[in-house]
Design an enzyme around this catalytic site. Structure first.
Site, PDB file in Angstrom:
ATOM      1  N   CYS B  54       0.811  -1.213   0.000  1.00 28.02           N
ATOM      2  CA  CYS B  54       0.000   0.000   0.000  1.00 28.02           C
ATOM      3  C   CYS B  54       0.850   1.271   0.000  1.00 28.02           C
ATOM      4  O   CYS B  54       2.075   1.249   0.056  1.00 28.02           O
ATOM      5  CB  CYS B  54      -0.928   0.005   1.202  1.00 28.02           C
ATOM      6  SG  CYS B  54      -0.058   0.177   2.777  1.00 28.02           S
ATOM      7  N   ALA B  57       3.185   1.850   2.936  1.00 24.98           N
ATOM      8  CA  ALA B  57       4.434   1.100   2.780  1.00 24.98           C
ATOM      9  C   ALA B  57       5.385   1.832   1.837  1.00 24.98           C
ATOM     10  O   ALA B  57       6.591   1.884   2.069  1.00 24.98           O
ATOM     11  CB  ALA B  57       4.152  -0.308   2.262  1.00 24.98           C
ATOM     12  N   ARG B  88      12.333  -3.999   6.187  1.00 23.31           N
ATOM     13  CA  ARG B  88      13.126  -3.698   4.992  1.00 23.31           C
ATOM     14  C   ARG B  88      14.561  -3.464   5.439  1.00 23.31           C
ATOM     15  O   ARG B  88      14.801  -2.811   6.445  1.00 23.31           O
ATOM     16  CB  ARG B  88      12.585  -2.462   4.257  1.00 23.31           C
ATOM     17  CG  ARG B  88      11.703  -2.820   3.076  1.00 23.31           C
ATOM     18  CD  ARG B  88      11.087  -1.584   2.480  1.00 23.31           C
ATOM     19  NE  ARG B  88      12.042  -0.761   1.758  1.00 23.31           N
ATOM     20  CZ  ARG B  88      12.431  -0.998   0.498  1.00 23.31           C
ATOM     21  NH1 ARG B  88      11.960  -1.990  -0.175  1.00 23.31           N
ATOM     22  NH2 ARG B  88      13.290  -0.192  -0.101  1.00 23.31           N
ATOM     23  N   HIS B 187       5.357   6.640  -2.750  1.00 23.07           N
ATOM     24  CA  HIS B 187       6.626   7.243  -3.175  1.00 23.07           C
ATOM     25  C   HIS B 187       6.397   8.712  -3.517  1.00 23.07           C
ATOM     26  O   HIS B 187       7.158   9.585  -3.110  1.00 23.07           O
ATOM     27  CB  HIS B 187       7.172   6.555  -4.431  1.00 23.07           C
ATOM     28  CG  HIS B 187       7.398   5.084  -4.272  1.00 23.07           C
ATOM     29  ND1 HIS B 187       7.292   4.213  -5.331  1.00 23.07           N
ATOM     30  CD2 HIS B 187       7.718   4.339  -3.183  1.00 23.07           C
ATOM     31  CE1 HIS B 187       7.550   2.986  -4.899  1.00 23.07           C
ATOM     32  NE2 HIS B 187       7.812   3.033  -3.605  1.00 23.07           N
TER      33      HIS B 187
END
Lengths: 457, 527
Positions: B54, B57, B88, B187
């Site tokens: 999503c 994230a 991550r 992003h």
């Protein structure tokens, strides 16, 4: 490491740091995987489903399947009916499960999607084929923890599936709680050894500890069958293991199908396992065979052989409430001192029971629900312990404080074979004691003066 | 190799009509000379078993999360903050002047039912205050999750108030999980936030010559360190890496660099564009994955600076690195040449990693992204023809103009013209498809069903994918290299990383484990 953690404990009312819990849907997903031929479905935006699948996979090193409604912004405003309907059509057409178990996320809960009516409409429209089952549990992430989500989904299994035909079957229901596949396997083995037929649900053994054969099975052969769960309404009794994970479902089964419920703690250690065996024995009216008594005796033998290494050691424990309550009893049997015991979940039963257990033998113990690893670490800085037992997230604390560390509970992300070794039952206690002993003696061997470095311990 | 068009048909045929129509556009057979138009960055088909995550994230997990000397607070129920806690592998090294690595902490407002009903702004404000009291960070970032948008919490005004009260930088990201269709929206939201709240706050450039930023490099398994080491050998200075092992101050001054080089185009091209417009920093696409690509990227950077000494030094370094790498390639090739790979990774690596496989004589037979856009597949020249659909329309586009004081053209028009005449191209990414052979199968947002079919029909020797697929693929007896987490190894970037990768692939394909899968009693009897 963890250099921001100081010994001084500041009062926090709003900020959660390094949680000792996660959110409901992952527990529901895990429970759903314990039904044979079941596709767990996450009704929300797809990030939750991706996170939950990834997390379970990292713990089990196994495939974890689940579908999602993949909400977009539009659906988040106008409701997720079209998404769920389309999802069900795709799931049954492409993947053909016998049953879909729907859980929700904070998103669909805030919107207020009515799952049963959406599913009813999907059935009318043909998205759910004849003979296929869809069950659901509401699992709002802003209530309780992953354990609550597990409990809600097990309860949904009873609500949707358990049936009372009026004919009593000579079987006992076992609700195993939020435990490993290896634990579920061990409970089945132990019940068989006692000579009792059980129906256990959920059952993730054979699902999340499957073999590598060169052939992938989307729906592995493990899991409780729908037929078995249905039959739970006709069985003699239900043993609900763990207050937090199994209580609602056991109580629901009692009120829905009149199956008497016995509420037990997870059988970790001698006494708690005795209670489990005794409950099986008395409900099924059988004698405990010698083989089981010998198994128990071997555990007690181990405890007596190595008692000197356990006695009086200070232990910090964190984990899910049912696990911490049960583990504490094993630690007390070993005469260790659980001086700090926390859970990230909420529920007064935890603190009440922990005080019952610890107020006598360890009056200095600090017990806290709705706590986090940051706070536990601060306590450890103030007064150190000899051993830390918790999930993988304890590893940073263990390294920082240089404390022997045993991985226990969920999740374990940095080791692999835990999925094969139970911590429940007499065999599970032997495994746990072995792990505890290993880290304690490894530490002794590492730290002792060379002159005291001994061959035999 | 099977006929890709037939494989495509076989994958599609099970789908219900609506799903079939949609998936048809997202699966095609490549033609590098004229990449066909792919359906990408569209909503996920419900129930199909996607790999996608999503917006939260994409924002918190990917772009901002790696900044290790600021404190990250997730505003929401516990799950989102918990799952993005150390999962991550954006590694970080504490600096002498930086007392705490905040990546070891997951912070959340742990919203409860009462906050859903009465609003969570008060709890957020209190959480920020408590975090400041305990940790005294340089800055605090706040992230919205699904319910935040729905209940109407105004995280930005809470942040503004906190900023005033505490005297440190506090800013929020409206990265609710349901926004857009994937991580990609996150992003973009992250780029906007970093640009608005950090870039440009410190104007003193680093003293070193040849200053660059490496954009879209997150130091997974130490990649950024490998790149940094290589650049340093050449005499190229990295002002900031966005955002692997980066500090707040480095980001605040990154507009003082002379050049931006873009690794992950998908996640950071917004920033590259905005920095060029506002500050005059040009950007070029590079790729430090693969030996040949690393050499090419170094030469490109050297060409930009037009400095003889630098150019010579770069050639020297490439020669040294290749001298060490060649025997490794030769050795690995003896066991891997002619083998096949397929790759389904986020928005960048499905392209970059093909070069590593190519270096050791392996062929990529199928590839795709989870959440890339058409420009990542077909090249940036299709940008004008991309229509933003209803699902992504609400992602903010910042209006950026040249800064009246800080804008500074790095090259004169004459210098630019000379560079371009020499074959140099700025702000250009030609996409994955142009670099792949004809007849490769391209699959966007691959489903579980399609992965199963792919294995059945192509029988690839290795698949590059992520954690959710890894053990599915390996149950089939096919090794899966995780190209998100690197299976906890790495680095794989630069020449040294390439050697690691070749050896890994060799080990995975040729390990004895696969021969143990079938028990002796199930094997055909010896004659």
């Amino acid at each position: 490491m963890l250099d921001g953690t100081t010994a001084e404990v500041a009062n926090r009312s709003a900020l959660r740091i390094n949680p000792a819990k996660t959110c409901q849907p992952i527990g529901a997903m895990y429970a759903s995987l314990g039904i044979q031929g079941c596709m767990p479905h996450s009704h929300g935006s797809q990030g939750c489903c991706a996170y939950h699948r990834s997390h379970l996979t990292r713990h089990f090193k196994e495939p974890v399947m689940a579908t999602t409604s993949s909400f977009t912004e539009g659906a988040s405003v106008f409701g997720g009916m079209a998404n769920l309907n389309q999802a069900l059509k795709n799931i049954f057409t492409i993947y053909n499960p016998d049953i879909v178990a729907v859980h929700t996320t904070c998103l669909s809960e805030v919107i207020g999607d009515d799952i049963p009516s959406i599913v009813a409409k999907a059935r009318e429209s043909g998205a759910v084929p004849e003979g296929k089952i869809v069950i659901h549990a509401n699992t709002p992430s802003f209530v309780g923890s992953h354990v609550t989500g597990f409990a809600n989904m097990v309860s949904a299994m009873v609500n949707y599936l358990s049936e009372s035909t009026g004919e009593t079957k000579n079987q006992i229901n076992v609700l195993p709680g939020y435990v490993e596949p290896a634990d579920m396997r061990e409970l089945k083995r132990l019940a068989a050894a006692v000579g009792v037929d059980i129906v256990m649900f959920p059952d993730t053994s054979g699902v999340l500890d499957g073999p590598l054969t060169g052939e992938y099975e989307l729906f592995p052969r493990g899991g409780a069958t729908v037929e078995q769960i249905k039959s739970s309404g006709d069985n003699i009794a239900t043993l609900g293991l763990g207050h937090f994970a199994s209580h609602i479902a056991a109580a629901t089964l009692e009120s829905k199908c009149n199956v008497p419920a016995a509420f037990l703690e997870l059988p970790i250690g001698v006494t708690a396992t005795d209670r489990f065996v005794d409950a099986l024995r008395s409900y099924a009216d059988v004698e405990v065979p010698e083989a089981v008594e010998n198994e128990r005796g071997r555990l007690v033998d181990l405890m007596s052989d190595l008692h000197q290494y356990f006695h009086g050691k200070r232990v910090a424990v964190s984990g899910d409430p049912d696990h911490v309550i049960a583990l504490t009893q094993l630690l007390l049997e070993l005469e260790m001192k659980p001086v700090y015991a926390i859970t990230g979940s909420t529920g007064n039963q935890f603190e009440k029971r922990m005080h019952e257990l610890l107020d006598g033998p360890v009056p200095e113990a600090k017990i806290k629900q709705n706590a986090d690893l940051f706070e536990l670490h601060q306590w450890m800085k103030n007064e150190p312990v000899d051993l830390l037992i918790t999930n993988t997230y304890g590893k940073h604390i263990a390294r920082t404080e240089d404390v022997p560390f045993v991985r226990f509970g969920f999740p374990i992300l940095d080791r692999a074979a835990h999925r094969y070794y139970p911590t429940l039952g007499y065999a599970g206690a032997i495994n746990l004691i072995n792990q505890i002993l290993n880290v304690i003696l490894d530490r002794k061997d590492r730290d002792c003066p060379e002159a005291w470095y001994e061959l035999v311990q | 190799l099977p006929d890709p068009a037939a494989v495509r048909e076989e994958m599609l045929k099970i789908y219900p009509s609506k799903t079939l129509k949609k998936r048809s556009k997202q699966m095609l057979v490549n033609d590098p000379s004229a990449p066909p138009e792919i359906g990408a960055n569209t909503r996920t088909v419900p129930g199909i078993i996607t790999q996608r995550g999503c917006t939260y994230a994409g924002c918190r997990g990917v772009v901002i999360g790696p900044i290790h000397d600021i404190l990250h607070i997730t505003h929401g129920p516990i799950g989102c903050g918990y799952y993005s806690w150390l999962t991550r592998r954006n590694l970080a090294q504490q600096r002498p002047d930086q007392p705490i690595n905040f990546l070891q902490y997951a912070m959340s407002t742990d919203m409860m039912e009462s906050e859903i009903i009465f609003g969570g702004e008060k709890k957020l404000a209190a959480a920020i205050r408590e975090a400041y009291e305990i940790f005294k960070p340089k800055a605090i970032a706040v992230y919205a999750t699904c319910p935040v948008g729905l209940i109407g919490d105004d995280i930005h005004s809470v942040c503004r108030e906190a900023k005033k009260e505490l005297g440190i930088n506090v800013f929020g990201f409206s990265c609710e999980g349901y926004k857009g269709v994937s991580q990609s929206a996150g992003h973009h939201i992250a780029n906007n936030g970093v640009f608005k709240h950090m870039v440009g706050l410190l104007d003193e450039p680093d003293p070193e010559p040849f200053r660059i930023n490496v954009l879209g490099e997150y130091n997974i398994g130490g990649d950024a360190w490998a790149i940094d080491t290589l650049l340093k050998k050449c005499g190229i200075h990295v002002t900031a890496t966005l955002s692997g092992d980066v500090t707040y101050d480095q980001i605040c001054k990154c507009h003082t660099a002379d050049l931006n080089v873009v690794m992950c185009h998908r996640s950071i091209n917004y920033m590259a564009e905005m920095m060029e417009t506002k500050y005059g920093v040009p950007w070029i696409k590079v790729n430090f994955i693969g030996a040949e690509q690393s050499a090419k990227s170094l030469r490109k950077i050297a060409a930009y600076f037009q400095d003889k000494q630098l150019t010579d030094r770069v050639e020297e370094v490439i020669a040294q690195e290749m001298a060490e790498l060649r025997p490794v390639i030769a050795d690995v090739k003896t066991r891997c040449e002619g083998k096949t790979a397929a790759m389904f990774v986020g928005g960048s690596r499905a392209h970059h990693y093909q070069h590593l496989f190519k270096d050791i004589g392996m062929l990529t037979v199928a590839a795709g992204y989870e959440f890339a856009h058409r420009d990542d597949y077909e090249g940036r020249d299709v940008l004008p023809s991309i229509k933003i659909d209803a699902d992504s329309r609400n992602i903010e586009e910042l209006e950026v103009e040249a800064d009246p004081e800080k804008f500074q053209a790095r090259k004169t028009p004459e210098q630019l013209a000379a560079l371009e005449a020499g074959g140099f191209s700025f702000k250009d990414y030609e996409g994955m498809m142009r670099e792949m052979r004809k007849e490769t199968l391209i699959i966007d947002d691959i489903s579980h069903h399609e992965i199963e079919k792919l294995i059945e029909l192509y029988k690839p020797d290795i698949i590059g994918s992520g954690i959710k697929d890894k053990f599915v693929i390996e149950k089939f007896g096919v090794p899966c290299k995780q190209l998100h987490s690197y299976d906890y190894g790495g680095p794989y970037a630069a020449f040294t990383g390439a050697a690691n990768f070749y050896k890994e692939v060799d080990r995975m394909i040729n390990t004895k484990v696969w021969q143990l899968v079938t028990p002796s009693w199930k094997k055909p009897a010896d004659p």
